[in-house]
Design a protein around this motif. Structure first.
Motif, PDB file in Angstrom:
ATOM      1  N   UNK A  96     -23.334   6.449  10.163  1.00  0.00           N
ATOM      2  CA  UNK A  96     -21.852   6.328   9.685  1.00  0.00           C
ATOM      3  C   UNK A  96     -21.258   5.145  10.012  1.00  0.00           C
ATOM      4  N   UNK A  97     -20.339   4.591   9.236  1.00  0.00           N
ATOM      5  CA  UNK A  97     -19.394   3.485   9.505  1.00  0.00           C
ATOM      6  C   UNK A  97     -18.783   3.747  10.902  1.00  0.00           C
ATOM      7  N   UNK A  98     -18.783   2.569  11.579  1.00  0.00           N
ATOM      8  CA  UNK A  98     -18.253   2.646  13.083  1.00  0.00           C
ATOM      9  C   UNK A  98     -16.620   2.984  13.230  1.00  0.00           C
ATOM     10  N   UNK A  99     -16.135   2.681  12.254  1.00  0.00           N
ATOM     11  CA  UNK A  99     -14.530   2.910  12.050  1.00  0.00           C
ATOM     12  C   UNK A  99     -14.655   4.443  12.031  1.00  0.00           C
ATOM     13  N   UNK A 100     -15.234   5.052  11.192  1.00  0.00           N
ATOM     14  CA  UNK A 100     -15.196   6.733  11.067  1.00  0.00           C
ATOM     15  C   UNK A 100     -15.742   7.225  12.475  1.00  0.00           C
ATOM     16  N   UNK A 101     -16.578   6.590  12.939  1.00  0.00           N
ATOM     17  CA  UNK A 101     -17.123   7.302  14.493  1.00  0.00           C
ATOM     18  C   UNK A 101     -15.957   6.990  15.574  1.00  0.00           C
ATOM     19  N   UNK A 102     -15.472   5.947  15.522  1.00  0.00           N
ATOM     20  CA  UNK A 102     -14.213   5.877  16.453  1.00  0.00           C
ATOM     21  C   UNK A 102     -13.170   6.825  15.857  1.00  0.00           C
ATOM     22  N   UNK A 103     -12.887   6.896  14.862  1.00  0.00           N
ATOM     23  CA  UNK A 103     -11.581   7.880  14.431  1.00  0.00           C
ATOM     24  C   UNK A 103     -11.982   9.195  14.877  1.00  0.00           C
ATOM     25  N   UNK A 104     -13.168   9.629  14.785  1.00  0.00           N
ATOM     26  CA  UNK A 104     -13.428  11.025  15.341  1.00  0.00           C
ATOM     27  C   UNK A 104     -13.423  11.214  16.864  1.00  0.00           C
ATOM     28  N   UNK A 105     -13.885  10.119  17.492  1.00  0.00           N
ATOM     29  CA  UNK A 105     -13.419  10.052  19.018  1.00  0.00           C
ATOM     30  C   UNK A 105     -12.138   9.960  19.134  1.00  0.00           C
ATOM     31  N   UNK A 106     -11.476   9.186  18.745  1.00  0.00           N
ATOM     32  CA  UNK A 106     -10.051   8.693  18.977  1.00  0.00           C
ATOM     33  C   UNK A 106      -9.046  10.041  18.739  1.00  0.00           C
ATOM     34  N   UNK A 107      -9.183  10.672  17.414  1.00  0.00           N
ATOM     35  CA  UNK A 107      -8.357  11.711  17.210  1.00  0.00           C
ATOM     36  C   UNK A 107      -8.904  13.245  17.603  1.00  0.00           C
ATOM     37  N   UNK A 108     -10.140  13.258  17.756  1.00  0.00           N
ATOM     38  CA  UNK A 108     -10.501  14.493  18.086  1.00  0.00           C
ATOM     39  C   UNK A 108     -11.427  14.671  19.615  1.00  0.00           C
ATOM     40  N   UNK A 109     -12.347  14.042  19.737  1.00  0.00           N
ATOM     41  CA  UNK A 109     -13.274  14.313  20.756  1.00  0.00           C
ATOM     42  C   UNK A 109     -12.894  13.868  22.073  1.00  0.00           C
ATOM     43  N   UNK A 110     -12.135  12.602  22.306  1.00  0.00           N
ATOM     44  CA  UNK A 110     -11.508  12.147  23.488  1.00  0.00           C
ATOM     45  C   UNK A 110     -10.407  12.796  23.664  1.00  0.00           C
ATOM     46  N   UNK A 111      -9.685  13.116  23.028  1.00  0.00           N
ATOM     47  CA  UNK A 111      -8.407  14.010  23.494  1.00  0.00           C
ATOM     48  C   UNK A 111      -8.802  15.303  24.068  1.00  0.00           C
ATOM     49  N   UNK A 112      -9.863  16.299  23.420  1.00  0.00           N
ATOM     50  CA  UNK A 112     -10.213  17.217  24.254  1.00  0.00           C
ATOM     51  C   UNK A 112     -10.866  17.105  25.262  1.00  0.00           C
TER      52      UNK A 112
END
Length: 607
Positions: free
Chosen positions: A185-201
């Motif tokens: 997947x596009x690295x921007x979409x990967x970053x988005x998943x981390x920034x908004x979801x995974x890293x917060x939890x």
């Protein structure tokens, strides 16, 4: 006295600054590290089967961690908590669809905790199985502590921690998000998943463990993309906590990282002694604690790399100051970074969201107000800032949409002011202001921290380094453009705002901004030998913008003198109180200059 000119190669810019561990602490590696963790688990078991928990930040290389554990502890049973109890990828995709959105860049902040990523029945079953096992067990994976706490058994806890920048590098090399089927997947979409979801939890989860961890493991050094030449180090939890507490009471630097870009330049490559084989460097993130690292160093020179965010999360009052912490929580609100367009190209024409918009649309508490401080500038340098008088907004948006569709280039200077820029100029950019830095500039960007919220309006027809057109967000941008900020308003409010605050001998203090709509206050100090400061109860972030080398010292000897070099950003925690900056014994410079940012309205005695 000879002068060390900043136009010459500096070479002493420290790219691997460290924070000392306690004198008696040592970094453990290999089997020695895992045996120490196992011994702690055995000692704590009190006659039961020992339990070792290795809770790994999402992005850690679990297969390699499992291999290391198997080699070091062959008699222990390794249980992968993620394989045993994590929800399937398709369930997680559906659960977080509203947070991830269809947008390539922007999502909505999740408030989920780590247990939202797991099947509760399988977690409970796994806890019963582990509790009943008469063999020594290692629970491994993000959320392993969830299972251990359900057993009721005593255990030793290892936090395998990672910096976000290392995670991003691995994702660029094909690593997926946490248990996601998205390696390509596009690295921007990967970053988005981390920034908004995974890293917060993940950050919420590790905050529950900081006071309990027995060991902290450098997971940045484990994996195919791990830094070469460094073994994965482990440090005792008490040493970790002491080092972090000490760091919050003395000047320090985070580890800078550098990245190329389509508009990137050559200044940092030469002046900061970077890899000359790289085509350019566009960014240096020199103070972004949410993504930077700290290097904890023992007396033998061994290193453990941890996220600098751990310092923010564990020592927020000492680091930020009580009033800043009360205002922002455990979040570092000030960002310094470099934007290098020397022999490069223009930045994108852009705007940042207004506060109400970022809150309602993305769930962020505050927005990305910023400024451009010109660390250096070519003769033709310029900054695009604010609208020209009397423009037709509908015509401008029509031209932008035509440019986005590839019909014709956008004529930026038809609509946007272009101000000449020279070294040490400071341009203020409150959210809602159209702006861009032109080519042949070296910008020290001083801003609020929510740093991915840039709405590009025009990117000069370029594609990214990955060959894909860079995202443009005209709909978001149009809703946030402050059309009333025309030439007269911009000149009166955002350009050449430096004002003398005080002058004493060879020391001059100036207020250079920011605008009254922004919460950051910036002061510039010029001096020949020494200038005195006081944090006044709030964190200070500084950069040595003129001069070759200086020392940050305590007038009471509260901390050891700390050396900084030209262009280095450094942090002085609120707990430091009075401090001074002086020429070092090795300096050859005739004068020095610093810019200092703090949170307005949080200094001691301010209303």
């Amino acid at each position: 006295m000879p002068t060390a000119s900043p136009s010459e190669p500096i070479g002493r810019y420290e790219k691997q600054p460290t924070v000392p561990l306690p004198a008696d602490a040592r970094v453990l590696t290999g089997d020695r590290a895992w045996n120490a963790a196992a011994e702690t688990a055995v000692a704590r078991a009190a006659g039961r089967a020992p339990l070792l928990v290795v809770d790994a930040y999402p992005g850690a290389d679990l297969p390699r961690l499992a291999d290391a554990l198997t080699d070091a502890l062959p008699d222990w049973t390794i249980v992968d908590v993620e394989d045993a109890a994590a929800l399937p990828a398709e369930v997680l995709d559906a659960r977080f669809a509203d947070n991830l959105t269809d947008d390539r860049v922007f999502g909505v902040l999740s408030h989920a905790n780590v247990d939202a990523f797991y099947d509760p029945e399988r977690l409970a079953k796994l806890a019963v199985e582990v509790d009943g096992d008469d063999r020594p067990v290692v629970l491994l994976g993000w959320g392993a502590d969830l299972v251990a706490r359900r057993t009721g058994a005593p255990y030793a806890l290892v936090l395998a921690d990672m910096a976000r920048w290392e995670i991003q590098l691995r994702q660029r090399d094909g690593a997926p998000n946490w248990r996601a089927a998205n390696p390509a997947e596009d690295r921007l979409r990967k970053y988005k998943r981390g920034f908004f979801v995974e890293w917060r939890a993940a950050d919420r989860h590790k905050r529950t463990m900081f006071d309990r961890v027995d060991f902290v493991l450098d997971a940045n050094a484990i994996g195919a993309a791990a830094p070469t030449g460094r073994a994965a180090g482990m440090v005792a939890g008490d040493a970790f906590r002491t080092a972090i507490a000490n760091a919050a009471r003395a000047p320090f630097r985070v580890v800078p990282f550098f990245d190329p870009g389509v508009w990137g330049g050559q200044w940092m490559k030469e002046k900061l002694d970077l890899d000359p084989a790289q085509p350019n460097y566009a960014w240096c993130f020199d103070c972004v604690p949410e993504e930077n690292s700290l290097l904890l160093e023992d007396a033998d020179g061994a290193i453990v790399e941890i996220p600098s965010l751990d310092l923010v999360l564990t020592q927020p009052k000492a680091l930020l100051g009580e009033r800043t912490y009360a205002r922002f929580g455990a979040e570092f609100p000030i960002r310094f970074d470099f934007l290098d367009t020397m022999e490069g190209g223009n930045l994108s024409l852009q705007v940042h969201p207004l506060t109400d918009y970022i809150q309602q649309t993305f769930g962020m508490a505050y927005t990305q107000d910023e400024s451009y401080y010109m660390l250096d500038a070519g003769d033709d340098a310029k900054v695009f800032l604010g609208f020209k008088d009397g423009i037709d907004r509908d015509a401008m948006m029509a031209d932008l949409r035509a440019a986005e569709d590839g019909e014709r280039p956008f004529d930026a200077e038809k609509y946007v002011n272009a101000f000449p820029a020279k070294k040490h100029d400071h341009f203020l950019i409150p959210a809602g202001t159209v702006h861009s830095s032109g080519a042949n500039s070296m910008v020290l960007e001083i801003s609020a921290t929510p740093f991915i919220f840039t709405f590009k309006l025009w990117d000069w027809g370029r594609v990214g380094l990955d060959g894909v057109p860079r995202p443009v967000h005209l709909d978001h941008g149009e809703r946030n453009l402050a059309w009333e900020r025309d030439t007269a308003w911009t000149e009166a409010n955002l350009v050449d705002q430096a004002r003398v605050v005080s002058r004493e001998g060879d020391t001059l203090e100036e207020r250079t901004g920011l605008h009254e709509l922004e919460f950051i206050e910036v002061r510039r100090h010029w001096f020949a030998d020494e200038v005195r400061h006081d944090t006044e109860g709030t964190v200070n972030v500084l950069n040595l913008v003129e001069g070759d080398e200086a020392e940050v010292a305590s007038p009471t000897g509260a901390f050891a003198p700390y050396t900084v070099h030209y262009a280095e950003t450094f942090i002085v925690p609120a707990a430091v109180g009075p401090y001074l900056i002086r020429r070092s014994a090795r300096s050859r410079a005739e004068r020095f200059g610093t810019v200092k940012a703090s949170v307005r309205g949080t200094r001691t005695g301010e209303a």
